[in-house]
Design a protein around this motif. Structure first.
Motif, PDB file in Angstrom:
ATOM      1  N   GLY A 171      -5.272   2.345 -12.745  1.00  0.00           N
ATOM      2  CA  GLY A 171      -4.911   1.465 -11.638  1.00  0.00           C
ATOM      3  C   GLY A 171      -5.877   1.480 -10.482  1.00  0.00           C
ATOM      4  N   ALA A 172      -6.804   2.458 -10.446  1.00  0.00           N
ATOM      5  CA  ALA A 172      -7.742   2.543  -9.320  1.00  0.00           C
ATOM      6  C   ALA A 172      -8.662   1.322  -9.228  1.00  0.00           C
ATOM      7  CB  ALA A 172      -8.554   3.830  -9.422  1.00  0.00           C
ATOM      8  N   PRO A 173      -9.221   0.797 -10.323  1.00  0.00           N
ATOM      9  CA  PRO A 173     -10.077  -0.393 -10.189  1.00  0.00           C
ATOM     10  C   PRO A 173      -9.338  -1.596  -9.609  1.00  0.00           C
ATOM     11  CG  PRO A 173     -10.446   0.662 -12.307  1.00  0.00           C
ATOM     12  CD  PRO A 173      -9.239   1.318 -11.708  1.00  0.00           C
ATOM     13  N   GLU A 174      -8.078  -1.792 -10.016  1.00  0.00           N
ATOM     14  CA  GLU A 174      -7.317  -2.929  -9.478  1.00  0.00           C
ATOM     15  C   GLU A 174      -7.030  -2.740  -7.994  1.00  0.00           C
ATOM     16  OE1 GLU A 174      -6.426  -2.692 -13.876  1.00  0.00           O
ATOM     17  OE2 GLU A 174      -6.577  -1.282 -12.225  1.00  0.00           O
ATOM     18  N   ARG A 175      -6.651  -1.510  -7.588  1.00  0.00           N
ATOM     19  CA  ARG A 175      -6.419  -1.256  -6.166  1.00  0.00           C
ATOM     20  C   ARG A 175      -7.705  -1.453  -5.368  1.00  0.00           C
ATOM     21  NH1 ARG A 175      -3.597   3.239  -8.026  1.00  0.00           N
ATOM     22  NH2 ARG A 175      -5.269   4.629  -7.304  1.00  0.00           N
ATOM     23  N   ALA A 177     -10.146  -3.430  -6.073  1.00  0.00           N
ATOM     24  CA  ALA A 177     -10.456  -4.855  -5.999  1.00  0.00           C
ATOM     25  C   ALA A 177      -9.620  -5.543  -4.926  1.00  0.00           C
ATOM     26  CB  ALA A 177     -10.230  -5.521  -7.354  1.00  0.00           C
ATOM     27  N   VAL A 178      -8.317  -5.228  -4.864  1.00  0.00           N
ATOM     28  CA  VAL A 178      -7.461  -5.827  -3.836  1.00  0.00           C
ATOM     29  C   VAL A 178      -7.913  -5.378  -2.450  1.00  0.00           C
ATOM     30  CG1 VAL A 178      -5.104  -5.961  -2.951  1.00  0.00           C
ATOM     31  CG2 VAL A 178      -5.515  -6.028  -5.417  1.00  0.00           C
ATOM     32  N   ALA A 179      -8.247  -4.089  -2.295  1.00  0.00           N
ATOM     33  CA  ALA A 179      -8.730  -3.603  -1.005  1.00  0.00           C
ATOM     34  C   ALA A 179     -10.038  -4.296  -0.612  1.00  0.00           C
ATOM     35  CB  ALA A 179      -8.924  -2.089  -1.057  1.00  0.00           C
ATOM     36  N   ALA A 180     -10.926  -4.519  -1.582  1.00  0.00           N
ATOM     37  CA  ALA A 180     -12.174  -5.218  -1.293  1.00  0.00           C
ATOM     38  C   ALA A 180     -11.911  -6.653  -0.835  1.00  0.00           C
ATOM     39  CB  ALA A 180     -13.079  -5.209  -2.521  1.00  0.00           C
ATOM     40  N   THR A 181     -10.881  -7.278  -1.400  1.00  0.00           N
ATOM     41  CA  THR A 181     -10.521  -8.627  -0.959  1.00  0.00           C
ATOM     42  C   THR A 181     -10.065  -8.615   0.494  1.00  0.00           C
ATOM     43  OG1 THR A 181      -9.882  -9.270  -3.205  1.00  0.00           O
ATOM     44  CG2 THR A 181      -8.987 -10.574  -1.392  1.00  0.00           C
ATOM     45  N   TYR A 182      -9.258  -7.644   0.870  1.00  0.00           N
ATOM     46  CA  TYR A 182      -8.826  -7.534   2.269  1.00  0.00           C
ATOM     47  C   TYR A 182     -10.035  -7.332   3.188  1.00  0.00           C
ATOM     48  CZ  TYR A 182      -3.726  -7.501   1.802  1.00  0.00           C
ATOM     49  OH  TYR A 182      -2.415  -7.870   1.604  1.00  0.00           O
ATOM     50  N   ARG A 183     -10.991  -6.530   2.775  1.00  0.00           N
ATOM     51  CA  ARG A 183     -12.170  -6.307   3.621  1.00  0.00           C
ATOM     52  C   ARG A 183     -13.005  -7.578   3.739  1.00  0.00           C
ATOM     53  NH1 ARG A 183     -12.154  -1.340   0.471  1.00  0.00           N
ATOM     54  NH2 ARG A 183     -11.362   0.357   1.787  1.00  0.00           N
ATOM     55  N   THR A 272      -5.282   1.464   3.387  1.00  0.00           N
ATOM     56  CA  THR A 272      -3.997   1.963   2.887  1.00  0.00           C
ATOM     57  C   THR A 272      -3.747   1.511   1.455  1.00  0.00           C
ATOM     58  OG1 THR A 272      -2.800   0.056   3.798  1.00  0.00           O
ATOM     59  CG2 THR A 272      -3.037   1.997   5.213  1.00  0.00           C
ATOM     60  N   ILE A 273      -4.186   0.297   1.113  1.00  0.00           N
ATOM     61  CA  ILE A 273      -4.007  -0.195  -0.257  1.00  0.00           C
ATOM     62  C   ILE A 273      -4.895   0.597  -1.217  1.00  0.00           C
ATOM     63  CG2 ILE A 273      -4.391  -2.171  -1.773  1.00  0.00           C
ATOM     64  CD1 ILE A 273      -3.582  -3.966   0.599  1.00  0.00           C
ATOM     65  N   ALA A 274      -6.164   0.829  -0.836  1.00  0.00           N
ATOM     66  CA  ALA A 274      -7.077   1.560  -1.712  1.00  0.00           C
ATOM     67  C   ALA A 274      -6.597   2.982  -1.956  1.00  0.00           C
ATOM     68  CB  ALA A 274      -8.475   1.571  -1.101  1.00  0.00           C
ATOM     69  N   ALA A 275      -6.009   3.588  -0.938  1.00  0.00           N
ATOM     70  CA  ALA A 275      -5.531   4.968  -1.074  1.00  0.00           C
ATOM     71  C   ALA A 275      -4.105   5.056  -1.594  1.00  0.00           C
ATOM     72  CB  ALA A 275      -5.625   5.677   0.278  1.00  0.00           C
ATOM     73  N   ALA A 276      -3.434   3.891  -1.785  1.00  0.00           N
ATOM     74  CA  ALA A 276      -2.038   3.867  -2.249  1.00  0.00           C
ATOM     75  C   ALA A 276      -1.147   4.692  -1.323  1.00  0.00           C
ATOM     76  CB  ALA A 276      -1.936   4.360  -3.684  1.00  0.00           C
ATOM     77  N   ARG A 277      -1.313   4.495  -0.011  1.00  0.00           N
ATOM     78  CA  ARG A 277      -0.496   5.204   0.983  1.00  0.00           C
ATOM     79  C   ARG A 277       0.208   4.179   1.878  1.00  0.00           C
ATOM     80  NH1 ARG A 277      -5.221   8.574   1.627  1.00  0.00           N
ATOM     81  NH2 ARG A 277      -5.604   7.523   3.612  1.00  0.00           N
ATOM     82  N   PRO A 278       1.287   3.574   1.417  1.00  0.00           N
ATOM     83  CA  PRO A 278       1.955   2.541   2.212  1.00  0.00           C
ATOM     84  C   PRO A 278       2.540   3.074   3.514  1.00  0.00           C
ATOM     85  CG  PRO A 278       3.275   3.138   0.302  1.00  0.00           C
ATOM     86  CD  PRO A 278       1.946   3.783   0.114  1.00  0.00           C
ATOM     87  N   ASP A 279       2.844   4.364   3.578  1.00  0.00           N
ATOM     88  CA  ASP A 279       3.430   4.918   4.802  1.00  0.00           C
ATOM     89  C   ASP A 279       2.430   4.981   5.945  1.00  0.00           C
ATOM     90  OD1 ASP A 279       5.789   5.249   3.438  1.00  0.00           O
ATOM     91  OD2 ASP A 279       5.378   7.331   2.876  1.00  0.00           O
ATOM     92  N   ASP A 280       1.135   4.828   5.633  1.00  0.00           N
ATOM     93  CA  ASP A 280       0.108   4.911   6.672  1.00  0.00           C
ATOM     94  C   ASP A 280      -0.139   3.585   7.375  1.00  0.00           C
ATOM     95  OD1 ASP A 280      -0.143   7.516   5.962  1.00  0.00           O
ATOM     96  OD2 ASP A 280      -2.051   7.302   4.897  1.00  0.00           O
TER      97      ASP A 280
END
Length: 655
Positions: A171-175, A177-183, A272-280
């Motif tokens: 799941g790390a590559p997909e996360r 990719a989504v984080a890169a889209t946000y950036r 937060t998406i790349a690190a999978a830490r929604p609480d942050d």
């Protein structure tokens, strides 16, 4: 003083290396995947078997381009199966003269047709034909099943090495990719108040990032069984960024810079998406909005924060998969998709056109080497196979780069073949040569060819023990293959440029008209998901058109000259879509909507432009009259101005 001689623009564009990061994991895999089979063959006194497995590993290295682990399975394993079929068919007709010509030509037709389906099918068709050509031109050792087994095993070794980290990084590559889209969206918001060129380049990067992220996640869903909470969340986070992207054109039209805290907040969500830490996620600390555009950005950003923090419900509003059969974006059954792909291949004029072009070139090459004795004759057809790939770039530029890359690679190969004795020294040399393939491939096709050439010649020398005697046949066969591809695959099809680009641009203009109609009609107002999906498909199609134009710019006149003349129209269509999106955002935040008459007028102008493009070979034949209609200070005024500019390009580029 004599005039300064400068190379033509198309040649400069062709030879310019592309900027791309070095894929270090792929570099390491290539070193191991090609050297290990050689070492195993030497250790067991079956060096030819090791060389065949290394050849299979080479095809796996070439296909090792995906980030997501499940996509790697498709990109490497599926083409290996087609490659096994190809080597089996080729070996069955080895040394049979004209029957071999007929079989290889038929395989070329099939390969060309299935290559038009998609990326995985393209690589599969490539390996089907490549291995068939190798089998028909080179005697395989052992039983008929041994060569397919060894080459497939070499390719699957690359896959095994690529999947070693899957248990730790699933799941790390997909996360990422989504984080890169946000950036990339954060960069877009920063560029909102800059000039049009800088904003357009940033928006193109956003489109590419969105395309990659959706492709990765939806492809993973195709292989997932049941409801996967992680994929649902990633899709929801990706969909949540769409309203921010829609609000960016409105901010750009205002020309007022957004506070630095706004793009900083988007980057915080990316982390937060790349690190999978929604609480942050916490509190974003956004300033109070002071206008319609900033209110739209603020509203969209707060919604994205809710989704990223998992406080809000999953957002499926903007799912954009064309094959979805439910609101979660789950792809349709593979059986249905396979039937659809088969129907498209059999009934598509593009599929038949490319298949016939490739079959003609391969048939001519096989017939030529059957009549004229050419050493290592299968290299002629191999060159044509690589040069003629429709989704890899311009046939003309690839032929030029193939010839130059082969010449450069032969210099390195000459040093290796003349100085390195056959035996265990081949293993460390292969460990040094193989990593050059994934390292140089992102720079361009010429660089990839220069890296592959010494590897191929080293493996051929292990099989045939001919040393530097391989160099001249390799160069001669490559030049012959390039010449056949240029004449039979390029010059004999002069209408291919307009078919490939002009029609696609006309379709994009017509889709832009539908988007304007949807954005301000009852359907668009009632269902924002319809409007969002249409806009995403339109931007994706425009990115394909832009890529086709960039390929055409590398071709010599008249194709390159026509592409340069039409290029401003591609930019103009993108600006029309941006202006339409910005106008819709303004209406959503209180601006009076346009009248139906005004919408109909703008839509009609766009459709007339699309019709003109379909019937025109050169740009200046497009009619460009644009009458006045609607309120000059209405919400569609920017759209009207962009449409007028697009239509005026036809006059500006006249003879």
């Amino acid at each position: 003083m004599p005039p300064r001689i400068t190379p033509p623009d198309w040649l400069v564009r062709t030879l310019r290396p592309q900027r791309a990061p070095t894929p270090w994991p792929a570099v390491a895999r290539a070193s191991v995947a090609l050297a290990l089979p050689l070492a195993a063959g030497l250790a067991t006194n079956h060096v030819t078997y090791g060389a065949l497995a290394a050849m299979g590993g080479l095809s796996g290295v070439i296909g090792d381009t995906a980030d997501a682990y499940r996509m790697r399975i498709l990109n490497i394993a599926v083409p290996q199966l087609f490659g096994a079929v190809g080597i089996t068919l080729g070996s069955a007709v080895f040394g049979q003269g004209w029957p071999a010509v007929a079989v290889v030509t038929a395989v070329a037709l099939i390969s060309g047709m299935i290559s038009t389906i998609g990326a995985v099918a393209s690589v599969s068709g490539l390996l089907l034909l490549l291995n068939c050509v190798v089998g028909a031109g080179l005697p395989m050792p052992g039983a008929w099943w041994l060569a397919p087994l060894l080459m497939t095993g070499g390719g699957l070794l690359v896959l095994l090495l690529a999947l070693l980290a899957w248990p730790l990084r699933a799941g790390a590559p997909e996360r990422a990719a989504v984080a890169a889209t946000y950036r990339s969206v954060a960069n877009l918001l920063e560029a909102a108040a800059t000039d049009d060129l800088a904003y357009a380049e940033t928006r193109i990067a956003v489109t590419q990032s969105l395309n990659q992220s959706y492709d990765l996640i939806l492809a993973r869903r195709a292989l997932a069984h049941g409801r996967n909470p992680e994929l649902v969340r990633l899709m929801s986070e990706l969909n949540a960024v769409t309203p921010i992207v829609e609000a960016a054109p409105a901010a750009h039209q205002c020309g007022i810079p957004l506070p630095p805290s706004v793009p900083a907040a988007v980057r915080h969500l990316a982390d937060t998406i790349a690190a999978a830490r929604p609480d942050d996620v916490g509190t974003l600390g956004l300033p109070e909005p002071d206008g319609p555009a900033s209110r739209a950005v603020d509203h969209a950003l707060r919604h994205a924060a809710e989704v990223a923090s998992r406080r809000g419900d999953p957002d499926f509003t903007y799912v954009t998969d064309a094959d979805s059969d439910d609101r979660l974006g789950r792809p349709a059954a593979l059986r249905v998709r396979a039937r659809r792909a088969a129907r498209n291949v059999l009934l598509s004029a593009t599929s038949w056109r490319y298949g016939l072009r490739l079959a003609l070139c391969i048939g001519l090459a096989q017939a030529l080497v059957s009549i004229v004795p050419v050493p290592r004759s299968y290299w002629v057809a191999l060159t044509i196979t690589f040069v003629m790939k429709p989704d890899f770039g311009s046939v003309f530029s690839r032929a030029v780069l193939r010839a130059l890359g082969t010449a450069a690679g032969l210099v390195l190969a000459a040093a290796v073949l003349s100085q390195v004795p056959i035996g265990w020294w081949d293993v460390p040399v292969m460990m040094l040569l193989a990593p050059l393939i994934p390292a140089l491939t992102p720079r361009g096709y010429g660089f990839q060819t220069a890296a592959i050439t010494p590897v191929i010649l080293l493996l051929s020398d292990i099989l045939n023990h001919q040393g530097t005697a391989l160099l001249w046949p390799r160069l001669l066969d490559s030049l012959m293959g390039c010449a056949i591809a240029l004449v039979a695959g390029y010059l004999l099809w002069p209408e291919s440029w307009h078919t490939r680009i002009g029609d696609r641009l006309a379709d994009a203009v017509a889709d832009a008209a539908d988007y304007v109609e949807c954005a301000f009609g009852p359907a668009g107002a009632a269902d924002p998901a319809v409007r969002a999906r249409m806009r995403r498909r339109l931007y994706r199609d425009l990115s394909v058109v832009r890529a086709e134009f960039q390929r055409a710019l590398t071709e010599p006149p008249p194709t390159g000259k026509r592409a340069a003349a039409w290029w401003p129209l591609v930019v103009a269509v993108e600006r029309i879509v941006d202006a339409t999106t910005a106008a819709r955002v303004r209406v959503r935040h209180g601006f009076p909507p346009p009248s139906p008459t005004e919408v109909t007028h703008v839509v009609g102008q766009l459709r007339e432009l699309a019709d003109g493009l379909r019937s025109s070979v050169v740009l200046w034949e497009v009619r460009a009259d644009f009458g006045a209609a609607g309120a000059q200070d209405g919400v569609l005024e920017h759209v009207r101005q962009e449409v007028a500019a697009a239509r005026a390009i036809g006059v500006a580029e006249g003879p």
